[in-house]
Design a protein around this motif. Structure first.
Motif, mmCIF file in Angstrom:
data_model
loop_
_atom_site.group_PDB
_atom_site.id
_atom_site.type_symbol
_atom_site.label_atom_id
_atom_site.label_comp_id
_atom_site.label_asym_id
_atom_site.label_seq_id
_atom_site.Cartn_x
_atom_site.Cartn_y
_atom_site.Cartn_z
ATOM 1 N N ASP A 39 -14.829 41.619 20.303
ATOM 2 C CA ASP A 39 -14.934 41.870 21.742
ATOM 3 C C ASP A 39 -14.431 40.680 22.549
ATOM 4 O OD1 ASP A 39 -15.946 44.356 21.209
ATOM 5 O OD2 ASP A 39 -18.016 43.881 21.773
ATOM 6 N N LEU A 40 -14.715 39.478 22.085
ATOM 7 C CA LEU A 40 -14.228 38.286 22.778
ATOM 8 C C LEU A 40 -12.706 38.222 22.749
ATOM 9 C CD1 LEU A 40 -14.571 35.521 24.131
ATOM 10 C CD2 LEU A 40 -14.915 34.530 21.847
ATOM 11 N N LEU A 41 -12.101 38.480 21.600
ATOM 12 C CA LEU A 41 -10.645 38.426 21.493
ATOM 13 C C LEU A 41 -10.000 39.507 22.356
ATOM 14 C CD1 LEU A 41 -10.144 37.825 17.663
ATOM 15 C CD2 LEU A 41 -10.168 36.137 19.505
ATOM 16 N N ALA A 42 -10.583 40.708 22.370
ATOM 17 C CA ALA A 42 -10.035 41.783 23.184
ATOM 18 C C ALA A 42 -10.080 41.422 24.666
ATOM 19 C CB ALA A 42 -10.809 43.075 22.929
ATOM 20 N N ALA A 43 -11.140 40.755 25.091
ATOM 21 C CA ALA A 43 -11.265 40.375 26.501
ATOM 22 C C ALA A 43 -10.320 39.235 26.874
ATOM 23 C CB ALA A 43 -12.714 39.979 26.793
ATOM 24 N N LEU A 44 -10.037 38.348 25.933
ATOM 25 C CA LEU A 44 -9.170 37.196 26.209
ATOM 26 C C LEU A 44 -7.689 37.526 26.090
ATOM 27 C CD1 LEU A 44 -11.040 34.323 24.332
ATOM 28 C CD2 LEU A 44 -10.705 34.491 26.800
ATOM 29 N N ALA A 45 -7.334 38.458 25.223
ATOM 30 C CA ALA A 45 -5.928 38.702 24.887
ATOM 31 C C ALA A 45 -5.025 38.942 26.093
ATOM 32 C CB ALA A 45 -5.831 39.864 23.902
ATOM 33 N N PRO A 46 -5.429 39.711 27.115
ATOM 34 C CA PRO A 46 -4.519 39.923 28.248
ATOM 35 C C PRO A 46 -4.137 38.635 28.970
ATOM 36 C CG PRO A 46 -6.299 41.537 28.272
ATOM 37 C CD PRO A 46 -6.654 40.505 27.246
ATOM 38 N N HIS A 47 -4.979 37.603 28.855
ATOM 39 C CA HIS A 47 -4.724 36.335 29.549
ATOM 40 C C HIS A 47 -3.977 35.333 28.679
ATOM 41 C CE1 HIS A 47 -7.540 37.839 32.564
ATOM 42 N NE2 HIS A 47 -8.407 38.072 31.588
ATOM 43 N N ARG A 48 -3.863 35.592 27.377
ATOM 44 C CA ARG A 48 -3.159 34.713 26.432
ATOM 45 C C ARG A 48 -3.528 33.236 26.684
ATOM 46 N NH1 ARG A 48 0.845 37.760 24.040
ATOM 47 N NH2 ARG A 48 1.925 35.925 23.288
ATOM 48 N N PRO A 49 -4.814 32.898 26.589
ATOM 49 C CA PRO A 49 -5.243 31.547 26.997
ATOM 50 C C PRO A 49 -4.632 30.437 26.147
ATOM 51 C CG PRO A 49 -7.114 33.030 26.760
ATOM 52 C CD PRO A 49 -5.942 33.727 26.153
#
Length: 413
Positions: free
Chosen positions: A355-365
Motif C-alpha cells: 500500500d505504501l509503494l502504491a501510494a508513493l509510485a505516482p510521485h516517483r520520490p
C-alpha cells in the motif's frame, strides 16, 4: 527450449540491473544502517559469511539458506534461554510472552495472533494505515517533502492499537515500544553495551506494559485475552520491524529506480517480496539449541547459542531486487522465519509495504536526506526524507518537441 531461453534472458537482465549504477547506489546507502547503527555486528557477520555454518566457541553462526531453514524447522530450540528473543521477553516482562511460551500456551497465543493477522484480520486493519498514508503523503502532490520514518512509526503505532483494541495514544505506544526494543536488543546482541542497558530495557518494557494495561479496549482476539506481557511483545515487534522496513524499502525504490514496478499492480507483489528480502528487517535471529543436532555439516551441542543470519540466508547481501525474475518465494520469505517459527505478521507487513509503494509510485520520490539510527533495535533510518521526483520519460513516438519538454529536468541527484 524457447521457455528456457526466455528464463535465461530474464535472469541475465535481472543480473544486469543488479549491477546497474542505481542498484549500487541503493546498496551503498542501505549499508549505512548497518555500519553506523550496528558496526560490530555487521563486521562479525561479514567476516564469517563465507561458510554456510561457522562455529565460534559455543556460538554457531548460520549463514546458508538450507542450514537456516533446518535450524528453524528441524532443530529443537530453547525458547526461554538467555540471549534469545524469548529470553529477553521473559526477563524484561516477567514471563508469559509470545516468544518464550511452551506447549499449548505458546500454540494458543500464536494461533490467536495468526488469526488476527490473517487475510480477514489484515483487511479489517487496512483502513487504519490507509488513512494515515492519504494524510501523510498529501504534501507530495504539492511538491513538498515527506519524512518516511515518522510515517512508518505512525502506521505501526495506530495498527498495533487497533489490533490490541487499546485506546492508548498510538504515538506514545510507538515511541515507548521503540525504546523498549532498542534497549532489549542492545543488551543481548554482540557489541559494546552501555552501563545499565538491562535496567533501561526493564524500565522501558514496564512503561509499555503499563500503557497498554490501563487502556485495554474490548476488542476480541489479542487485545481481549492476552496479558500485558503479550501485548507489549506484539507492540515491540510490530513497531521495530515496521519502522525499520518501510523507509529502507522506499530508499531502495528511489535509488534503484523501481517506481515503474511499484506502480504496476501485477508486478508490485513480487517487488514487495524482493524489497523485504534485500532489507531483511530482522537480519539476525538469536536462538539457543535445546538438543544436539547438525547444521550444514557442523555439529551443534545442546545449549549452543545460534545466530541465524536471515540477511545472508536470503542473499540480501549479494542480490539486488530481482524483478521480474525474483528468487523463489520460499527463499525470499525466509526473512519471516520458517515452519513453526514463521512470523505471524508476515501478511500484514507485505500488505502495508504494498500500500505504501502504491501510494508513493505516482510521485516517483527521490531521497533528499537520510540519517542512520545509531540506537534502534534493528538496522534502520532515523530520518529518511523524500520529495517528488522527475516525471517518467515520455513514450516513444511522441513529437520531438514534446519529448524535449519532458526530458529537460533530468534525474534528481
Amino acid at each position: 527450449m524457447r521457455g528456457e531461453g526466455v528464463r535465461t534472458a530474464a535472469r541475465g537482465a535481472s543480473a544486469s540491473r543488479a549491477r546497474s549504477p542505481g542498484a549500487r547506489a541503493a546498496r551503498r546507502r542501505d549499508r549505512r544502517v548497518y555500519t553506523r547503527g550496528h558496526p560490530v555486528l555487521f563486521a562479525l557477520l561479514a567476516a564469517t559469511r563465507r561458510g554456510p555454518v561457522v562455529r565460534l566457541g559455543r556460538t554457531v553462526l548460520v549463514h546458508g539458506t538450507d542450514a537456516y531453514r533446518q535450524a528453524l524447522t528441524r532443530l529443537p530450540l530453547d525458547r526461554t534461554a538467555a540471549g534469545t528473543t524469548g529470553g529477553a521477553a521473559r526477563e524484561f516482562s516477567g514471563g508469559g510472552a509470545l516468544f518464550d511460551q511452551e506447549g499449548s500456551g505458546h500454540r494458543g497465543s500464536r494461533r490467536t495472533l495468526a488469526e488476527d493477522l490473517g487475510t480477514a484480520g489484515t483487511e479489517r486493519l487496512r483502513p487504519v494505515w490507509q488513512e494515515i498514508l492519504a494524510r501523510r503523503l498529501a504534501p507530495l502532490a504539492d511538491g513538498r517533502e515527506v519524512e518516511t520514518v515518522t510515517l512508518a512509526r505512525e502506521m505501526a503505532g495506530a495498527t498495533v492499537c487497533a489490533l490490541l483494541g487499546t485506546t492508548a495514544d498510538p504515538a506514545a505506544v510507538a515511541r515507548t515500544a521503540a525504546d523498549a526494543a532498542a534497549a532489549a536488543v542492545r543488551d543481548h546482541l554482540p557489541g559494546p553495551r552501555r552501563p545499565g542497558t538491562a535496567r533501561a530495557a526493564a524500565r522501558a518494557t514496564a512503561r509499555l506494559e503499563e500503557l497498554l494495561r490501563d487502556r485495554a479496549g474490548t476488542a476480541a482476539g489479542v487485545g481481549a485475552g492476552a496479558g500485558a506481557a503479550l501485548r507489549a511483545v506484539v507492540a515491540v515487534a510490530a513497531v521495530a520491524t515496521t519502522a525499520a522496513a518501510l523507509p529502507r524499502a522506499v530508499a531502495w525504490c528511489a535509488d534503484a529506480g523501481l517506481w515503474d514496478q511499484a506502480a504496476d499492480p501485477a508486478a508490485r507483489e513480487t517487488l514487495v517480496d524482493e524489497l523485504l528480502r534485500v532489507t531483511a528487517p530482522s537480519p539476525v535471529l538469536p536462538r539457543r539449541a535445546a538438543a544436539p543436532g547438525t547444521l550444514g555439516g557442523c555439529p551443534v551441542r545442546r545449549g549452543d547459542r545460534l545466530v541465524l543470519v536471515a540477511r545472508h540466508a536470503v542473499g540480501a547481501h549479494r542480490d539486488a531486487p530481482r524483478c521480474p525474475a525474483p528468487v523463489p518465494a520460499a527463499v525470499a520469505r525466509l526473512v519471516f522465519g520458517a515452519g513453526p517459527h514463521t512470523c505471524p505478521g508476515a501478511r500484514l507487513a507485505r500488505t502495508q509495504l504494498a500500500d505504501l509503494l502504491a501510494a508513493l509510485a505516482p510521485h516517483r520520490p527521490v531521497v533528499v536526506r537520510a540519517r542512520a539510527d545509531r540506537r534502534a533495535a534493528l538496522p534502520a533510518w532515523r530520518t529518511l526524507t523524500v520529495r517528488p521526483g522527475p516525471a517518467p520519460p515520455a513514450p516513444r513516438g511522441r513529437h520531438r518537441d514534446e519529448e524535449r519538454s519532458t526530458h529537460h529536468n533530468g534525474e534528481a541527484p
